[in-house]
Design an enzyme around this catalytic site. Structure first.
Site, mmCIF file in Angstrom:
data_model
loop_
_atom_site.group_PDB
_atom_site.id
_atom_site.type_symbol
_atom_site.label_atom_id
_atom_site.label_comp_id
_atom_site.label_asym_id
_atom_site.label_seq_id
_atom_site.Cartn_x
_atom_site.Cartn_y
_atom_site.Cartn_z
ATOM 1 N N GLU A 57 0.836 -1.344 0.019
ATOM 2 C CA GLU A 57 -0.066 -0.018 0.194
ATOM 3 C C GLU A 57 1.009 1.061 -0.093
ATOM 4 O OE1 GLU A 57 -0.026 -2.793 2.108
ATOM 5 O OE2 GLU A 57 -2.301 -3.096 2.831
ATOM 6 N N CYS A 88 -0.248 1.038 7.238
ATOM 7 C CA CYS A 88 -0.890 1.235 5.856
ATOM 8 C C CYS A 88 -2.202 1.859 6.308
ATOM 9 C CB CYS A 88 -0.967 0.301 5.271
ATOM 10 S SG CYS A 88 0.691 -0.843 4.695
HETATM 11 ZN ZN LIG Z 1 1.108 -2.405 5.857
#
Ligand SMILES: [Zn+2]
Length: 158
Positions: A57, A88
């Site tokens: 990500e 993330c």
């Molecule tokens: Zn992550």
């Protein structure tokens, strides 16, 4: 889920497989889409770049923001092959996309040996009980810079 969303998620899942096959890192992939166009993609690259923050990500967010020339992902959709970890998740909130799709859950990831539950557990503990010690020092000195920021003229507020 419509056909287009299914196809985008298949691309993210494909990146999870190819990144793993190329030895970049764990089996995680992500793409970022704006107006039907892929503007960022990433595979977990923790191993190949020696970067513990190179989750799929994060790699995709950096590429997408670079393509847009903006630090925000307004109007973007994120397709990630796995439910984001706490790092993330934080990055996604800072980037402010409009929507996130995920495939595997964090318990699927835990079964594969990628357990981030300990981070969620740590968040609920006081600093004194956490695995990594956090000690506050020099607050007064650091706070002066915040005061300077508050007084700074012509700043970009974000
Ligand atoms: Zn992550």
């Amino acid at each position: 889920m419509n056909q287009t969303q299914k196809e985008f998620m298949e691309i993210a899942i494909g990146l999870s497989q190819s990144g793993m096959d190329q030895g970049k890192g764990g089996p995680f992939g992500c793409i970022i889409v704006k107006n039907g166009q892929i503007i960022g993609k990433g595979s977990n690259s923790v191993l190949s770049t020696n970067d513990p923050t190179a989750h799929a990500e994060i790699v995709a967010i950096r590429e997408a923001c670079n393509s847009l020339g903006n630090f925000q992902l307004e109007g973007c959709e994120i397709y990630t092959s796995c439910e984001p970890c706490p790092m993330c998740l934080g990055a996604i909130y800072w980037a402010r996309p409009s929507r996130v799709f995920y495939a595997n859950t964090k318990s699927d990831a835990a079964e594969a040996g990628f357990d981030d539950q300990f981070i969620y557990d740590e968040l609920n503990l006081p600093y004194s009980d956490r695995k990594i010690p956090f000690d506050q020092i020099l607050q007064d000195e650091a706070k002066k810079v915040f005061e300077n920021w508050i007084l700074k003229e012509n700043k970009s507020v974000y």
